[in-house]
Write an enzyme that holds these catalytic residues in place. Structure first.
Site, PDB file in Angstrom:
ATOM      1  N   ASN A 133      -2.311  -2.603  -3.713  1.00 17.26           N
ATOM      2  CA  ASN A 133      -3.467  -1.818  -3.303  1.00 17.26           C
ATOM      3  C   ASN A 133      -3.827  -0.802  -4.385  1.00 17.26           C
ATOM      4  OD1 ASN A 133      -4.383   0.915  -1.723  1.00 17.26           O
ATOM      5  ND2 ASN A 133      -5.270  -0.913  -0.814  1.00 17.26           N
ATOM      6  N   SER A 180     -12.578  -4.078  -0.104  1.00 17.22           N
ATOM      7  CA  SER A 180     -12.888  -3.670   1.267  1.00 17.22           C
ATOM      8  C   SER A 180     -14.397  -3.599   1.457  1.00 17.22           C
ATOM      9  CB  SER A 180     -12.267  -2.300   1.566  1.00 17.22           C
ATOM     10  OG  SER A 180     -10.871  -2.333   1.420  1.00 17.22           O
ATOM     11  N   GLY A 213      -6.576  -2.054  13.010  1.00 15.48           N
ATOM     12  CA  GLY A 213      -6.167  -2.012  14.411  1.00 15.48           C
ATOM     13  C   GLY A 213      -5.870  -3.358  15.039  1.00 15.48           C
ATOM     14  N   LYS A 272      -4.692   4.671   9.013  1.00 15.79           N
ATOM     15  CA  LYS A 272      -5.434   5.348   7.950  1.00 15.79           C
ATOM     16  C   LYS A 272      -6.655   6.015   8.557  1.00 15.79           C
ATOM     17  CE  LYS A 272      -7.907   2.881   5.114  1.00 15.79           C
ATOM     18  NZ  LYS A 272      -8.393   1.905   4.109  1.00 15.79           N
ATOM     19  N   LYS A 297     -24.399 -12.689  32.701  1.00 15.22           N
ATOM     20  CA  LYS A 297     -25.499 -13.020  33.610  1.00 15.22           C
ATOM     21  C   LYS A 297     -26.487 -11.874  33.655  1.00 15.22           C
ATOM     22  CE  LYS A 297     -26.198 -11.431  37.225  1.00 15.22           C
ATOM     23  NZ  LYS A 297     -27.519 -10.955  37.672  1.00 15.22           N
ATOM     24  N   VAL A 301      -0.909  -4.404  10.244  1.00 15.07           N
ATOM     25  CA  VAL A 301      -0.028  -3.359   9.715  1.00 15.07           C
ATOM     26  C   VAL A 301       1.047  -3.031  10.760  1.00 15.07           C
ATOM     27  CG1 VAL A 301       0.115  -1.109   8.602  1.00 15.07           C
ATOM     28  CG2 VAL A 301      -2.005  -2.430   8.433  1.00 15.07           C
ATOM     29  N   ARG A 316       0.851  -1.183   0.000  1.00 18.93           N
ATOM     30  CA  ARG A 316       0.000   0.000   0.000  1.00 18.93           C
ATOM     31  C   ARG A 316       0.891   1.239   0.000  1.00 18.93           C
ATOM     32  NH1 ARG A 316      -4.588   0.177   4.373  1.00 18.93           N
ATOM     33  NH2 ARG A 316      -2.922   0.796   5.804  1.00 18.93           N
TER      34      ARG A 316
END
Length: 526
Positions: free
Chosen positions: A72, A111, A171, A140, A360, A198, A42
């Protein structure tokens, strides 16, 4: 037809994240040596000539390890270096055009952030979809809302019957990868084919070990994946479950495990005293600053949102995350979750941040959590008679949330997504005092802590994820509390609600194994 590609550890490059003095090509090769199975280049700011040069050199390295190279966005760059395929976003070149331009057999990924994206990808015949962002990320800027771990399952449902693969992105790192793999699952059990990483690799000074660590977690998870929600799978009997519960009860008395409780301030004292009466050791800590240290002490965590405020929510988020990393069971009591949107949003954030072992709640709370309107709630109480089919409800919710679910009421139902157990103990006096449900949560967490002190063979089972060990803990915690209530009333020392609570604590403190065996009413439903 989907290509035979291993998507399990999908590296997305980002040269801007490299450590100082770390060469990009050196980092890439080391990551491949560590177990990366597919690479996407990318380059959002590089000029075309530079992009082609980077991609060409990267392909030489990837070819050395027989790993596919994906470009990408840029079809021209992919064609120039003979890359394995292209990944496009929702605003990039349409998939049908991409497929016309690329050689036959090229990999095409897209994506996806919502169900419409996935349906379009299926119609377009892509090879894989990248679902995200799953977690907040700094690599990003996000133009679409976070999908969240639990939101991935909805998108995976749409892939049933197709050969399209699914990779989660956004993430993902060593501290949340297992939560991602375990929690991102469809109702039918469809799981991810891989995770895209990443910064956890690219930003590392030792990308080989960073990749190896991630790869190890993935392979360990996949080795357990076929075992399903109930990781032990032993056929259950009422006597067998009771025997397991008694074993945990004895372990609590002998080991006095720590039970960390972030709980309802209205009943914090009662919850601590109930924990002590069982033989466990309570700590009522709420600050996010001490959660990492507390997670290092063996035991269990209880999170109760009864008096939820922003400060305690930060502690809840941190405590569950560190508990997961420390392989400690986490019990969630979504008190009054249906009372406000604030509580609903908080529960969603908690469940998307860490993996819970046991949920619960009463009928109103679990209905609100699951999104059904079958049962209404009034504050922290349920309205009406409960679910028409509580057995199916708890089983389905347990499968959806990948945890043990305990539905409390006149009859308590507990499920790990495979088996359902009905518990017929208790006394009406429990409904006349404040915090009886919260105290049940403390008992369940105490049994989880006691369970972790017993020997187990499997590492993932000891994490407290959905399995029969946590089922035994939930059944044990509810049963001893309810039996103690019956014994307290039968003692003749209860004259009303004012005398019932201390009598309940005393009964639990003196409760014997014989009294539990004599009174416990545990019935296997499925």
């Amino acid at each position: 037809m989907s290509k035979k590609v291993d998507y399990s550890l999908y590296l997305v490059t980002c040269r801007e994240l490299l450590p100082p003095d770390k060469d990009y090509y050196e980092s890439l090769e080391e990551s491949l040596q560590g177990g990366v199975t597919i690479v996407q280049i990318r380059e959002k700011t590089a000029e075309t000539r530079e992009f082609v040069e980077i991609a060409a050199k990267s392909k030489v390295i990837c070819d050395k390890y027989n790993v596919p190279l994906i470009i990408n966005d840029r079809i021209d760059v992919a064609l120039a270096v003979h890359a394995s395929g292209v990944h496009v976003g929702q605003t990039d070149m349409p998939v049908d055009v991409v497929k016309r331009l690329l050689p036959v057999g090229s990999i095409v990924g897209v994506s996806c952030n919502n169900l419409d994206h996935v349906k379009t990808a299926i119609d377009d015949g892509v090879d894989y979809i990248g679902i995200g962002s799953v977690w907040a990320t700094k690599t990003k800027s996000l133009t679409s809302p976070l999908v969240g771990v639990r939101g991935v399952g909805v998108l995976l449902d749409a892939l049933e019957g197709t050969e399209i693969k699914a990779v989660a992105i956004g993430g993902i790192k060593s501290t949340n990868i297992l939560r991602t793999l375990y929690g991102a699952v469809s109702q039918s059990g469809h799981t991810l084919d891989g995770v895209a990483v990443v910064s956890d690799i690219v930003s590392s000074n030792d990308p080989q070990n960073a990749a190896a660590n991630l790869s190890g977690i993935i392979h360990k998870f996949k080795a357990q994946e076929h075992l399903g929600p109930a990781m032990i799978g032993t056929p259950l009997t009422g006597k067998g479950v009771l025997r397991q519960a008694l074993q945990i009860f004895d372990a609590i008395k002998t080991t006095s495990p720590l039970v960390h409780q972030i709980t309802n301030t209205v009943v914090s004292t009662q919850s601590a005293n109930i924990t002590l009466a069982l033989g466990a050791s309570p700590i009522m800590a709420t600050s996010a600053k001490e959660m990492q240290d507390l997670s290092k002490i063996p035991g269990a965590l209880l999170v109760n949102i009864g008096t939820l405020v922003d400060d305690t929510k930060e502690g809840m988020l941190a405590s569950g995350l560190y508990a997961n990393l420390a392989r400690k069971p986490v019990v969630l009591d979504p008190v009054g979750v249906g009372a406000s949107q604030y509580r609903k949003d908080a529960i969603k954030e908690l469940l998307d941040t860490w993996q819970v072992s046991i949920i619960k709640g009463n009928a109103g709370e679990l209905a609100a959590l699951s999104g059904t309107s079958e049962v209404e709630s009034k504050g922290v109480d349920s309205v009406g008679d409960g679910f028409k089919d509580p057995i199916s409800f708890v089983k389905n919710l347990a499968r959806k949330e990948r945890c043990v679910v305990a539905l409390t009421g006149k009859v308590d139902y507990v499920s790990d997504g495979n088996s359902v157990i009905a518990l017929h103990n208790g006394h009406e006096m429990l409904g006349r005092i404040t915090g009886s449900g919260c105290m049940v949560g403390s008992c369940i967490a105490s049994f989880c802590a006691g369970q972790t002190s017993l020997p187990h063979d499997d590492e993932i089972i000891t994490r407290g994820f959905a399995n029969q060990y946590m089922l035994y803990a939930a059944v044990g915690g509810i049963t001893v509390f309810n039996v103690a209530a019956e014994v307290a009333v039968a003692s003749g020392n209860v004259r009303g609600t004012g005398t019932f609570l201390p009598a309940l604590i005393d009964a639990l403190y003196h409760l014997s194994l014989d009294e539990i065996v004599l009174n416990a009413d545990i019935r296997i439903c499925t």
